[in-house]
Design a protein around this motif. Structure first.
Motif, PDB file in Angstrom:
ATOM      1  N   ALA A   1      24.628 -68.610  21.645  1.00 31.32           N
ATOM      2  CA  ALA A   1      23.333 -68.323  21.023  1.00 31.32           C
ATOM      3  C   ALA A   1      22.557 -69.596  20.701  1.00 31.32           C
ATOM      4  O   ALA A   1      21.369 -69.548  20.432  1.00 31.32           O
ATOM      5  CB  ALA A   1      23.556 -67.520  19.757  1.00 31.32           C
ATOM      6  N   GLY A   2      23.269 -70.738  20.657  1.00 33.83           N
ATOM      7  CA  GLY A   2      22.523 -71.993  20.443  1.00 33.83           C
ATOM      8  C   GLY A   2      22.288 -72.286  18.966  1.00 33.83           C
ATOM      9  O   GLY A   2      22.420 -71.414  18.114  1.00 33.83           O
ATOM     10  N   PRO A   3      21.913 -73.528  18.716  1.00 35.61           N
ATOM     11  CA  PRO A   3      21.790 -74.017  17.336  1.00 35.61           C
ATOM     12  C   PRO A   3      20.740 -73.250  16.555  1.00 35.61           C
ATOM     13  O   PRO A   3      20.894 -73.039  15.359  1.00 35.61           O
ATOM     14  CB  PRO A   3      21.389 -75.484  17.500  1.00 35.61           C
ATOM     15  CG  PRO A   3      21.542 -75.812  18.946  1.00 35.61           C
ATOM     16  CD  PRO A   3      21.615 -74.559  19.725  1.00 35.61           C
ATOM     17  N   ASP A   4      19.658 -72.775  17.210  1.00 38.40           N
ATOM     18  CA  ASP A   4      18.595 -72.091  16.468  1.00 38.40           C
ATOM     19  C   ASP A   4      19.168 -70.936  15.650  1.00 38.40           C
ATOM     20  O   ASP A   4      18.673 -70.608  14.588  1.00 38.40           O
ATOM     21  CB  ASP A   4      17.564 -71.499  17.444  1.00 38.40           C
ATOM     22  CG  ASP A   4      16.843 -72.610  18.172  1.00 38.40           C
ATOM     23  OD1 ASP A   4      17.095 -73.769  17.797  1.00 38.40           O
ATOM     24  OD2 ASP A   4      16.080 -72.312  19.103  1.00 38.40           O
ATOM     25  N   VAL A   5      20.165 -70.296  16.211  1.00 37.11           N
ATOM     26  CA  VAL A   5      20.709 -69.130  15.532  1.00 37.11           C
ATOM     27  C   VAL A   5      21.803 -69.532  14.553  1.00 37.11           C
ATOM     28  O   VAL A   5      21.863 -69.071  13.418  1.00 37.11           O
ATOM     29  CB  VAL A   5      21.282 -68.136  16.578  1.00 37.11           C
ATOM     30  CG1 VAL A   5      21.942 -66.943  15.896  1.00 37.11           C
ATOM     31  CG2 VAL A   5      20.173 -67.671  17.504  1.00 37.11           C
ATOM     32  N   CYS A   6      22.683 -70.433  15.000  1.00 33.69           N
ATOM     33  CA  CYS A   6      23.939 -70.615  14.266  1.00 33.69           C
ATOM     34  C   CYS A   6      23.881 -71.698  13.178  1.00 33.69           C
ATOM     35  O   CYS A   6      24.711 -71.693  12.273  1.00 33.69           O
ATOM     36  CB  CYS A   6      25.056 -70.974  15.220  1.00 33.69           C
ATOM     37  SG  CYS A   6      25.152 -69.809  16.573  1.00 33.69           S
ATOM     38  N   THR A   7      22.969 -72.645  13.288  1.00 35.37           N
ATOM     39  CA  THR A   7      23.015 -73.747  12.315  1.00 35.37           C
ATOM     40  C   THR A   7      22.159 -73.467  11.096  1.00 35.37           C
ATOM     41  O   THR A   7      22.015 -74.301  10.212  1.00 35.37           O
ATOM     42  CB  THR A   7      22.558 -75.060  12.974  1.00 35.37           C
ATOM     43  OG1 THR A   7      21.313 -74.813  13.626  1.00 35.37           O
ATOM     44  CG2 THR A   7      23.567 -75.533  13.979  1.00 35.37           C
ATOM     45  N   VAL A   8      21.545 -72.317  11.057  1.00 37.37           N
ATOM     46  CA  VAL A   8      20.701 -71.955   9.913  1.00 37.37           C
ATOM     47  C   VAL A   8      21.612 -71.636   8.736  1.00 37.37           C
ATOM     48  O   VAL A   8      22.612 -70.936   8.883  1.00 37.37           O
ATOM     49  CB  VAL A   8      19.846 -70.721  10.269  1.00 37.37           C
ATOM     50  CG1 VAL A   8      18.937 -70.363   9.107  1.00 37.37           C
ATOM     51  CG2 VAL A   8      19.048 -71.002  11.523  1.00 37.37           C
ATOM     52  N   GLU A   9      21.270 -72.167   7.567  1.00 37.91           N
ATOM     53  CA  GLU A   9      22.054 -71.785   6.394  1.00 37.91           C
ATOM     54  C   GLU A   9      21.567 -70.412   5.926  1.00 37.91           C
ATOM     55  O   GLU A   9      20.414 -70.059   6.157  1.00 37.91           O
ATOM     56  CB  GLU A   9      21.852 -72.836   5.266  1.00 37.91           C
ATOM     57  CG  GLU A   9      22.459 -74.189   5.591  1.00 37.91           C
ATOM     58  CD  GLU A   9      23.961 -74.137   5.771  1.00 37.91           C
ATOM     59  OE1 GLU A   9      24.572 -73.128   5.347  1.00 37.91           O
ATOM     60  OE2 GLU A   9      24.534 -75.079   6.333  1.00 37.91           O
ATOM     61  N   PRO A  10      22.368 -69.609   5.250  1.00 36.16           N
ATOM     62  CA  PRO A  10      23.773 -69.837   4.902  1.00 36.16           C
ATOM     63  C   PRO A  10      24.741 -69.438   6.016  1.00 36.16           C
ATOM     64  O   PRO A  10      25.939 -69.416   5.778  1.00 36.16           O
ATOM     65  CB  PRO A  10      23.957 -68.903   3.705  1.00 36.16           C
ATOM     66  CG  PRO A  10      23.072 -67.733   4.034  1.00 36.16           C
ATOM     67  CD  PRO A  10      21.895 -68.308   4.767  1.00 36.16           C
ATOM     68  N   LEU A  11      24.225 -69.109   7.200  1.00 30.15           N
ATOM     69  CA  LEU A  11      25.143 -68.654   8.249  1.00 30.15           C
ATOM     70  C   LEU A  11      26.112 -69.755   8.621  1.00 30.15           C
ATOM     71  O   LEU A  11      27.301 -69.518   8.840  1.00 30.15           O
ATOM     72  CB  LEU A  11      24.344 -68.212   9.491  1.00 30.15           C
ATOM     73  CG  LEU A  11      23.414 -67.022   9.286  1.00 30.15           C
ATOM     74  CD1 LEU A  11      22.665 -66.730  10.578  1.00 30.15           C
ATOM     75  CD2 LEU A  11      24.204 -65.791   8.866  1.00 30.15           C
ATOM     76  N   HIS A  12      25.579 -70.992   8.675  1.00 29.15           N
ATOM     77  CA  HIS A  12      26.422 -72.100   9.123  1.00 29.15           C
ATOM     78  C   HIS A  12      27.621 -72.255   8.194  1.00 29.15           C
ATOM     79  O   HIS A  12      28.779 -72.355   8.614  1.00 29.15           O
ATOM     80  CB  HIS A  12      25.579 -73.378   9.159  1.00 29.15           C
ATOM     81  CG  HIS A  12      26.344 -74.566   9.624  1.00 29.15           C
ATOM     82  ND1 HIS A  12      26.975 -74.591  10.847  1.00 29.15           N
ATOM     83  CD2 HIS A  12      26.595 -75.781   9.035  1.00 29.15           C
ATOM     84  CE1 HIS A  12      27.586 -75.751  10.994  1.00 29.15           C
ATOM     85  NE2 HIS A  12      27.383 -76.490   9.904  1.00 29.15           N
ATOM     86  N   ALA A  13      27.334 -72.254   6.902  1.00 28.63           N
ATOM     87  CA  ALA A  13      28.415 -72.439   5.933  1.00 28.63           C
ATOM     88  C   ALA A  13      29.458 -71.334   6.063  1.00 28.63           C
ATOM     89  O   ALA A  13      30.667 -71.567   6.034  1.00 28.63           O
ATOM     90  CB  ALA A  13      27.820 -72.426   4.522  1.00 28.63           C
ATOM     91  N   LEU A  14      28.946 -70.084   6.264  1.00 27.70           N
ATOM     92  CA  LEU A  14      29.876 -68.938   6.398  1.00 27.70           C
ATOM     93  C   LEU A  14      30.762 -69.107   7.625  1.00 27.70           C
ATOM     94  O   LEU A  14      31.961 -68.845   7.588  1.00 27.70           O
ATOM     95  CB  LEU A  14      29.084 -67.639   6.499  1.00 27.70           C
ATOM     96  CG  LEU A  14      28.629 -67.050   5.161  1.00 27.70           C
ATOM     97  CD1 LEU A  14      27.664 -65.898   5.397  1.00 27.70           C
ATOM     98  CD2 LEU A  14      29.845 -66.535   4.380  1.00 27.70           C
TER      99      LEU A  14
END
Length: 2046
Positions: free
Chosen positions: A1844-1857
């Protein structure tokens, strides 16, 4: 001693009972005593003998009733035989004294009769021991006879018979005295005495030779006198006596020396002279006969003639079949002399009786005694007789001398001979069926020519008989129908000017056309046109020549009538011409009709009436056979002719006055036709003629002119009486074997039914020769029927007037004429009431009730019992129709009143019956008070022993009351039982009719108590014992009807209370009567057996066999021999072969089927198969091996002369002789049933290895072990002469191939067990493909061929070619088209055969393609070595590709034919409203006229053809091949998919292909929209496979992708299929198709985008045009959107398999929340996986906006499935497939190009973040207790991170989870989770830096810590080891991901970790396996990584000495063991790691 005491009568208990109970008690004691004596010890018997004799003597002088006295006599005789016989002489003396005593008191008579019975029994049992007392006893008995009453005479005759039987030859001195006494009794006025005398003489003739030598003529005359005034039983008994004597005279049993003046053997001529003397002159002396002649009466009564006929049958039957075969010509000529004798045929009535009698003799002898071969010879003899007669007549007619007057008598005599011979010839051929074919080809007999020559006979009856005979030939051999029709039609045209020829050939054509009703194969459609043209021609030319007007008219209308029997399919084409004919034959209006009456003479009126009667008959046939064609329009066009026809009725009397009686005959027939037609029409159609018709009916029923002939009650009344009541009328109306002649007794004086009464009856639908009644009799019957239908439609006042007129008429008349009118009127009333009752109509105003009541009550007092029955039924119907309870009460009161006052027996019996029948149709008796009153009256009347008739009727009525009062009757059950038993025990045997009614009462009482009979308790057990005693009494009775009733009572008792019926005594009693000469008894026996074997088949079989073993030798019959050899089943087969009664045959078949069902799979399998094989091989032609018979002879050396006289052995050695084809066909059906039964029982039946193994340990039998026999039986049947049997044989062969083709042969691996039977199969099929084989046989054989080739049994091509050749020949026949084959059958049969051939080829082609694909795939998968390839090349070649090559040569032809057939089918399935668009000429393989018949054939074969066609198109890739063979003449119309059609000539290949595609799609969609029933599964599968094959090719995919509407329609059909069919294979196929359709759409969208890109150039690449669904709005329209349809389908699958996905259904599954995944089967898992795969493809079919609108749904479903899966402990292997599919699908969605599209990127990112959030939430969603599949979740998370790429996954709080989830997994307890976690981390670390860096930074330190920990606590298990190793891989990936500059530092961290895993040499030896593996792995990694990072490595070693030393020690320690041990340990540890038990997802999705 207990047993001994029970022999004695319990006198104490007996003394306490009342008189009636005592009688029952004694009877029961005697019954038990008789059974006990037989089984008791002799010493016990002797010990109790004296006391027993005293007790029995006490019973003897206690005036016992008839059943008791017979039982008593048996017991006494048994006692003396088994005990001490010496004192028996004292008992004889005592009995003689009792007989001599002159005691005339009421108790004296029964005692005297008992003494007589005892004498009989004693002499029978003790025989010659009492020889000294014999003379005195006999003298005493015969003396007593002189003044004995009828009971006494009966008893004495029975006794004398027993004495003779016991003494045998010792009784010789008194034979003459016995003869003298019996002579007197043979003509006794009491019928039962006559029967007893006949039986006595029958016993006498065993030893008294003079009876069939010197006294033969006197005995014969005596018998003729005994027949006079006799009843049925007397006729049967006396006929048996006379027949047996005559047989003995012709073939004496012992050689007799011809005495002086005496005579020895008689010739057949002498015997037949005696019989014909009786037939012609009766039993009268000269004087009486001559006196009768002077009075002008016929001297011989019908009962004598019928008796003589029966005697003749007995005579031939006794001599047996082989005698008949040898002497048939002589016998036939003598019979024919009788038939042609002037005295036998003086009046038409006499002639009918005589013909019937002769026919009966021929039928009963030829039909039942001869096998098929002998019957064929008999048919030849009949032919010779016919030819001889015909030649004689021709000679007499052509001889032009003056003495032609003489010949007219000869002509009329010859007609009777010809009539009998032709009828019998027809019957024989009909019975032989297609086995009679050789008869027709035999030139020496020239059968057809002979029969056809009789069509020119001058007398009508002979011509009609010949026509009927031709019809029988056509029915037996349908192939003859067309040629015969052509031949007769041709002669009819050629000899149009001869009256005889027109009449004869006309009748023949009509009969042949009518035969088509019985021939499913039909005749060519054009024949109908020919017949109609002939008819029109005859009718047109009728007026040209007055000499033949009448014949032409009649023949013309007969042809029309017969044409109509061909049914609506034919008639609809000719209806307009028929209507025209009808319009022409009647005047155009009523005015014209008036004018007509003034013209003409008697001859023109004869012709006119004949013509109009014929036209009316044709109309009636139209209503009977083509009701659906008779529309309102047709009826309106018939109204004028109808009105004229009815109007003419009123003018007939005037015509008769003008032209005299010459017109009368025609006028009767005309009236009859009018009535018959009107009865078929709805009355509204002729409303205006009601008055006319009604007047005519009233005059026909009651006017004076019609009363001069006595009325024929027996033809008129029985249809309106109730079946149960008819038994009161006597046996005349029962079904008996002699019914055919017995019913002649009761015909009217006009004569009985005969074919020449109505030529039109040739067109009726019946198998038996029609016997229409004489017109006057038929007219009355028709008038009665019409009256009933018409009266309700007339105005009320007129109805009342008519009824009152009837009452008046009856009251005015007296005597016979009154009875005639009464009969007519009551029949009409009952017809009316029955009609109204059936349509729930009412009677009308109240004024109608009194006249009806008065008429019916008058009839109740009639002397005619039949009329009384009718009146009682009429009253019951009247009460039903009136429907007023008050009226019902008044009628019952009327009956009570009349019963009080009436004194004569007739009235009392009539009213009692009315009482019983009254409530029959009003729901039964519901008032207890009425019931009690009825019973009071009936009980009283039934005890009136002065009038047996009243007793009989009142008891019958009592039985009706019991039936009708149901539960109310319980209270009265006990007194009723007492009454019935008392009467049974006391009624004289000379009144059997009372016993019949008692039997009915007992039956009704048993039914009334029903299941209560099972109960316990004294009262019930007393009732039960009463039932059993009653049945015992009836079973011992002498009358067969009473015995039959006893059997049905026991059957009823067995149904309600099985444990209380003793099968050990019942079954032998049944078997003893299986071959009874009474039909009613045989029926009762078989019906009872049928019920018994449904529960206790095995016991029944065993009891039957024990019976035969215990039988005395003397009574052995053919049946016993059969039971002994082949059990009861074999006997039933024999019986089935002999019986002609259809209901009995059906019962026998059902009995056999039930016996088979219960025992064929439980140990008697071999027995049943052998039995069927014996039956099959018992045709006359085959010769079975001879050894069998010799063994049997040795096994039974004690066989005595009596039994061997029955010729039990045929030459063929099997237990059966010459069975007929119908029986053999049934045996074949039984074999199929057995195979079907075995399928559902034990798997070993179809597994050779298992069966052989189990045979070693247990004594069971398995079907597969009998395969050889099965194939042989099928082969025998398939090559038989009978077409029906051939069909059954081929069907069996088909079943065998389907069931056994896959079973391997254990001894030869790689082969199957059927292989050894190739030759049999080929040989069985070959005859079905000959030119003269019927089409249905060929069609079935094609099916077998294709099944055989497809089964894969034969792998060698050379062997296959033989069967393939047969199919190829039939294909050639199809190509040749229908012009060359001379048409014998209907065109629809050509359709059937053609389609069968095409279907067979289709099946073969489909299999060939599948096999070649399999071999290709196996070749690809298995890398075979060269040598094995060389060996297998032949095999694989033949298996797949070889078969394909075989078919390939014909494929171009086949494909064209297949396409043509599909096109036909498509046209035929069009709805009715498009019928007008069908081609006028028909299709390629059907004609327009046979559309309806053809539909059925198409619907059974289209599916396979469709599949084959699409496979062919798939193989050719839709490339047009124009190599059509030039000689292909079929299809007739060039419909080969639209080569014609467009104006510009031929179509382009593209168009042709499009047409083909649409044809296949259209047929499939049309069928799948409405798959009609469950049995269509094969068709559905074929359809889906065909579509799959199509969509595998790119061209059709492009077409479908291009046409969105079409795709959507396909999807909606598939969706419906998915919802309605549960079959997993169908659902998988549906999803497969869905995937193909979506792929097609994808390709289409891709193609458009690509072309747009190319057109627009690269400059504007950023803004792609909006292709795909959803365009620029994103909206999807349900019903028009492909994506929406696909989503629906996927959702349907997912929600059905995982209901939790739907918020509405969540938690509803039976297993509680989230429990549903457990229940998924493997196929369900595949379904879900397929659905997910399709889901993931959908976004790519949409435009960017469209993809945004479906993405939430797709993601919701994907994650929902994942949620369901991860919260389950994953032990189910199938779920792995689903998890993988879900992850694959997720990846496909995330990597979809739409996610990177400029327009949709933002929306996608938002949605994907939500999805990721949901996914992360799944960790917490599980229940605390539930195990969670973390591995799958982590994998899904990784898929997100990587795709899915960084746009989706590096957004907080998703990244921390995300990080949190990974960290948690790194610390998980489960080593599997840990190892998988590191595996996934490896892939994350290798991802682009945008994704990887945050994770490396966050998760690197914990990774290092984990590896450091591994040094301290080394891994103990393979799973833990795997975790550490994956950690190392991750570390390595981390190092690789770092920048060049940072890498050395990281390597410096990693290397020490690896070195820390090493062990020194001491530790290495003792370390656990996992630890050692870690050591080895670390060492390898070091060896690999050291050189790569040498600088870092060196500096590390230099700076850390302990690392260095550790490394060196490890290297050293490893050196020695590295080569051997290490490798093995390593491999073990690796494999251990790999084979972890749970699902480790090795597949890398990333």
């Amino acid at each position: 001693m207990e047993r001994a005491r029970s022999l004695l009568l319990n006198e104490e208990a007996c003394g306490q009972l009342g008189e009636h109970q005592k009688a029952e008690f004694i009877f029961e004691w005697l019954t038990d005593l008789k059974k006990l004596l037989a089984t008791s010890d002799r010493a016990d018997i002797k010990q109790n003998q004296r006391r027993l004799v005293e007790q029995l003597s006490g019973v003897l002088i206690g005036s016992p009733g008839p059943p008791t006295r017979w039982l008593l006599a048996d017991c006494l005789a048994l006692l003396y035989r088994l005990g001490d016989p010496v004192p028996s002489s004292l008992l004889v003396d005592r009995c003689n004294d009792i007989i001599r005593s002159k005691d005339d008191s009421p108790s004296g008579l029964p005692t005297r009769l008992a003494a007589v019975a005892c004498l009989g029994a004693l002499f029978e049992q003790l025989g010659r021991m009492l020889a000294g007392l014999f003379k005195d006893t006999l003298v005493n008995l015969l003396k007593a006879m002189k003044n004995a009453e009828s009971q006494g005479r009966y008893e004495i005759m029975s006794s004398v018979e027993k004495i003779l039987r016991g003494l045998g030859v010792s009784a010789m001195p008194c034979h003459r005295d016995v003869y003298k006494a019996a002579r007197a009794c043979l003509t006794d006025r009491s019928m039962s005495v006559r029967c007893a005398a006949a039986k006595c003489l029958l016993e006498l003739q065993r030893e008294a030779v003079f009876l069939w030598t010197s006294e033969l003529e006197n005995v014969a005359t005596l018998c003729f006198r005994a027949f006079e005034g006799s009843n049925y039983n007397v006729r049967v008994s006396v006929a048996k006596l006379l027949g047996t004597l005559l047989a003995a005279a012709v073939e004496p049993r012992q050689p007799t020396a011809p005495r002086q003046g005496g005579r020895g053997r008689s010739s057949l001529e002498e015997v037949m002279d005696l019989l014909s003397g009786g037939f012609l002159r009766g039993g009268a002396g000269f004087l009486r006969a001559s006196g009768d002649m002077l009075k002008g009466m016929s001297s011989v009564s019908k009962d004598i003639r019928i008796g003589v006929t029966q005697a003749c049958v007995v005579f031939v039957s006794t001599l047996g079949g082989s005698w008949l075969e040898a002497n048939f010509p002589a016998f036939l000529s003598l019979l024919m002399e009788l038939a042609s004798h002037g005295r036998a045929t003086q009046t038409p009535g006499d002639a009918v009786v005589t013909r019937r009698c002769v026919s009966f003799i021929l039928r009963s002898t030829l039909g039942s005694l001869l096998g098929e071969k002998a019957q064929t010879n008999a048919a030849k003899q009949l032919c010779v007789a016919i030819a001889t007669q015909k030649r004689a007549i021709d000679a007499a007619l052509t001889d032009g001398n003056v003495e032609t007057r003489v010949s007219s008598a000869d002509v009329s005599a010859s007609q009777h001979v010809l009539f009998c011979c032709l009828l019998e010839l027809g019957r024989l051929i009909q019975g032989l069926g297609s086995t009679a074919a050789p008869l027709l080809t035999d030139s020496s007999t020239a059968l057809l020519d002979t029969v056809i020559s009789v069509l020119l006979h001058p007398v009508a009856s002979a011509r009609l008989a010949a026509a009927w005979c031709l019809r029988c030939i056509a029915m037996a051999m349908p192939s003859q129908c067309s040629p015969l029709l052509d031949r007769c039609a041709e002669r009819l045209v050629a000899l149009k000017s001869s009256p005889e020829a027109v009449a004869g050939y006309g009748a023949a054509v009509a009969a042949l056309v009518a035969a088509v009703q019985h021939c499913p194969l039909g005749i060519p459609h054009t024949k109908g046109k020919v017949v109609l043209c002939l008819a029109e021609d005859l009718l047109r030319s009728a007026s040209q020549n007055s000499r033949i007007s009448l014949q032409r008219t009649q023949a013309g209308w007969m042809l029309v009538s017969s044409l109509i029997t061909l049914g609506p399919a034919v008639v609809e084409h000719h209806l307009s011409r028929l209507l025209l004919l009808w319009r022409c034959v009647f005047p155009a209006s009523l005015r014209e009709q008036e004018m007509e009456l003034r013209r003409g003479d008697y001859f023109t009126w004869q012709v006119t009436l004949e013509g109009r009667a014929g036209a009316l008959c044709a109309m009636k046939n139209l209503l009977l056979h083509c009701r659906e064609l008779v529309t309102e329009d047709v009826i309106s066009r018939l109204l004028t002719p109808l009105a004229c026809a009815v109007a003419l009725l009123t003018k007939l009397p005037a015509l008769i006055r003008s032209y005299g009686s010459s017109v009368r005959v025609w006028s009767v027939v005309y009236r009859l036709r009018v009535y018959e037609l009107l009865a078929q029409l709805p009355p509204q159609t002729y409303q205006e003629s009601f008055g006319l018709v009604m007047n005519q009916l009233v005059s026909d029923l009651s006017s004076q002119d019609n009363l001069n002939q006595p009325c024929s009650e027996l033809t008129l009344l029985p249809p309106f009486c109730h079946r149960d009541d008819l038994q009161l009328v006597g046996p005349a109306l029962h079904d008996t074997d002699q019914r055919y002649i017995e019913e002649q007794l009761h015909g009217s004086s006009v004569g009985g039914g005969s074919l020449d009464n109505d030529a039109f009856s040739l067109c009726e639908r019946s198998d038996e020769a029609p016997a229409p009644l004489p017109p006057p009799v038929a007219l009355t019957a028709a008038a009665v029927q019409l009256f009933g239908a018409l009266l309700p439609h007339i105005i009320s006042a007129q109805r009342v007037r008519i009824l009152e007129q009837f009452v008046e008429t009856v009251n005015q008349l007296k005597g016979q004429r009154q009875q005639t009118v009464q009969t007519h009127i009551c029949a009409a009333l009952c017809s009316l009431l029955k009609h109204q009752g059936s349509v729930r109509g009412s009677l009308g105003p109240e004024e109608m009730r009194p006249p009806v009541l008065s008429l019916l009550s008058g009839a109740l007092e009639s002397v005619s019992p039949l009329l009384r029955c009718l009146a009682a039924e009429g009253l019951a119907r009247l009460v039903q129709v009136v429907g007023d309870p008050g009226f019902t009460v008044s009628v019952s009161l009327l009956c009570f009143d009349r019963l009080k006052t009436a004194r004569d027996a007739a009235s009392r019996s009539g009213y009692t019956l009315a009482l019983g029948a009254l409530h029959r149709y009003t729901g039964g008796i519901s008032s207890p008070q009425h019931l009690s009153t009825c019973l009071g009256v009936l009980f009283t009347l039934s005890q009136d022993s002065t009038s047996p008739e009243v007793q009989t009727w009142s008891l019958h009525s009592l039985s009706l009351v019991v039936d009708l009062s149901g539960g109310l009757y319980r209270a009265h059950a006990e007194p009723s039982f007492t009454l019935v038993l008392r009467l049974l025990l006391s009624t004289s045997p000379t009144h059997p009719e009372v016993h019949h009614s008692l039997g009915r009462c007992l039956h009704a009482l048993i039914t009334c108590l029903g299941p209560d009979l099972q109960g316990e308790g004294a009262a019930l057990s007393a009732l039960r014992s009463s039932c059993l005693v009653g049945c015992e009494v009836m079973q011992d009775g002498p009358d067969c009807l009473v015995q039959a009733r006893a059997i049905s009572c026991l059957q009823q008792l067995h149904m309600f209370s099985p444990p209380h019926v003793n099968l050990a005594s019942l079954v032998p009693a049944l078997c003893a009567n299986l071959c009874s000469s009474y039909l009613c008894l045989r029926r009762a026996v078989v019906a009872c057996l049928r019920q018994l074997v449904q529960r206790e088949a095995l016991e029944v079989s065993e009891h039957a066999v024990t019976l035969v073993k215990e039988l005395p030798r003397r009574d052995n019959t053919q049946l016993d021999v059969t039971i002994k050899e082949v059990g009861l089943e074999g006997a039933l087969f024999t019986l089935l072969d002999r019986e002609s009664d259809s209901s009995l045959r059906r019962d026998i078949q059902e009995t056999l089927v039930h016996m088979m069902a219960s025992s064929a799979t439980s140990g008697k399998l071999g027995h049943w198969l052998k039995l069927c094989k014996d039956v099959l091989s018992a045709s006359t032609d085959c010769r079975a091996p001879v050894e069998a018979s010799q063994e049997d002879e040795e096994a039974d050396p004690g066989r005595d002369d009596d039994s061997s006289a029955f010729k039990a052995r045929s030459e063929s050695g099997g237990p059966f002789t010459a069975l007929r084809w119908a029986t053999r066909r049934f045996a074949m059906e039984c074999v199929c049933r057995i195979i079907a039964q075995c399928e559902s029982s034990d798997p070993a039946h179809f597994d050779m290895a298992l069966a052989q193994e189990r045979r070693l340990h247990e004594s069971t039998d398995f079907l597969v072990l009998h395969l050889g026999d099965l194939v042989r039986m099928a082969f025998m049947a398939a090559t038989d002469h009978s077409d029906q049997l051939r069909l059954a044989g081929l069907q069996t062969l088909l079943v065998i191939i389907r069931r056994f083709s896959a079973i391997p042969e254990p001894e030869f691996p790689g082969h199957v067990i059927l292989e050894q039977y190739q030759a049999n199969v080929g040989a069985a099929l070959r005859p079905a493909f000959t030119a003269d084989a019927p089409p249905d046989v060929t069609a079935k054989a094609c099916q077998v061929c294709s099944a055989w080739i497809a089964s894969g049994v034969v792998s060698d091509l050379r062997d296959l070619r033989r069967v393939h050749q047969l199919l190829a020949s039939s294909l050639a026949k199809v190509q040749a088209g229908r012009d060359t084959s001379s048409q014998l059958y209907n065109e629809a049969t050509a359709t059937m055969e053609t389609l069968a051939v095409l279907k067979a080829w289709a099946e073969v082609y489909i299999v060939a393609v599948q096999r070649s694909r399999q071999t290709e795939s196996s070749d690809r998968t298995t890398d075979l070595s060269v040598s094995s390839l060389a060996n297998d090349s032949a095999g694989s070649e033949s298996g797949g590709a070889g078969l394909l090559k075989l078919v390939q040569s014909d494929l171009s032809t086949l494909s064209r034919l297949w396409l043509a057939a599909l096109q036909d089918y498509a046209l035929l399935t069009l709805p009715q409203e498009y019928a007008s668009q069908l081609p006028d000429t028909g299709g390629s393989f059907y004609t327009a006229e046979t559309v309806n018949q053809a539909r059925a054939h198409y619907s059974s074969s289209w599916a396979l053809i469709l599949h084959a066609t699409s496979l062919w198109l798939h193989s050719s890739g839709f490339v047009m091949l124009d190599d059509a063979p030039a000689n292909l003449s079929r299809p007739a119309t060039p419909t080969s998919m639209g080569h014609t059609g467009s104006v510009g000539g031929a179509k382009s290949p593209e168009d042709v292909n499009t047409d083909r595609l649409h044809l296949i799609l259209g047929i499939s969609v049309e069928f799948l929209c409405s798959p009609h029933s469950e049995d269509q599964m094969e068709n559905i599968t074929s359809c889906l496979r065909a579509l799959q094959a199509l969509l595998d090719v790119s061209w059709p995919r492009a077409k479908i992708g291009n046409d969105q509407a079409l795709s959507v329609e396909l999807l909606s059909v598939l969706h419906r299929l998915m919802v309605t069919r549960e079959s997993a294979s169908v659902q998988l196929a549906v999803l497969d198709l869905l995937r193909q359709i979506v792929t097609a759409a994808q390709e289409h969208v891709r193609e458009k985008r690509h072309s747009a890109e190319v057109d627009d150039g690269a400059a504007e690449k950023e803004t792609l045009p909006e292709f795909g669904e959803g365009r620029d709005t994103g909206g999807l329209i349900p019903g028009r959107s492909l994506v929406f349809g696909a989503l629906e389908l996927c959702l349907c699958v997912l929600v059905r398999k995982l209901p939790q996905l739907s918020p509405k259904l969540a938690g509803t599954s039976p297993a509680g929340p989230g429990g549903s995944v457990w229940s998924l089967t493997d196929s369900d898992c595949h379904l879900v996986a397929s659905a997910l795969c399709v889901l993931s493809e959908l976004p790519s079919v949409c435009s960017p906006e469209g993809s945004v609108s479906i993405l939430p749904t797709v993601l919701y479903l994907l994650l929902g499935v994942l949620r369901e899966l991860v919260h389950q402990p994953s032990t189910h292997t199938g779920l792995g497939v689903v998890v993988q599919a879900a992850l694959q699908a997720l990846k496909a969605v995330l990597t979809s190009p739409m996610s990177r599209q400029e327009k949709s990127r933002g929306a996608w990112n938002l949605l994907l973040r939500s999805a990721l959030n949901t996914l992360l939430g799944l960790w917490d969603a599980g229940d605390s207790g539930a195990v969670m599949d973390q591995i799958s979740l982590l994998t899904a998370l990784t898929v997100f991170l990587l795709s899915a790429g960084p746009d989706v996954c590096t957004v907080e709080p998703l990244h921390a989870l995300c990080l949190q989830r990974f960290t948690a997994s790194m610390d998980a307890k489960d080593p599997l989770v840990v190892s998988r976690c590191y595996q996934l981390l490896t892939s994350v670390f290798q991802a682009p830096s945008g994704v990887a860096v945050p994770y490396i930074q966050a998760l690197g330190p914990p990774l290092v810590r984990f590896l450091q920990k591994a040094e301290r606590s080394r891994p103990q298990s393979a799973e833990e080891l795997q975790g550490v190793l994956e950690g190392v891989r991750a570390m390595e990936a981390l190092v690789q991901a770092a920048d060049e500059s940072q890498r050395p530092q990281l390597v410096a961290v990693m290397l020490p970790l690896l070195i820390s895993f090493l062990l020194d040499e001491n530790a290495l030896g003792s370390a656990p396996a996992a630890s050692r593996s870690l050591h080895e792995s670390a060492l390898k990694d070091l060896m690999r990584l050291g050189p790569q990072h040498s600088a870092v490595f060196r500096s590390l070693i230099a700076s850390s000495p302990h690392l260095k030393s550790r490394l060196e020690a490890a290297v050293k320690g490893n050196q020695e063991s590295l080569n051997a041990k290490a490798s093995s340990a390593n491999s073990a540890s690796r494999s251990g790691a790999k084979s972890s038990p749970s699902i480790t997802l090795k597949t890398n999705f990333l």
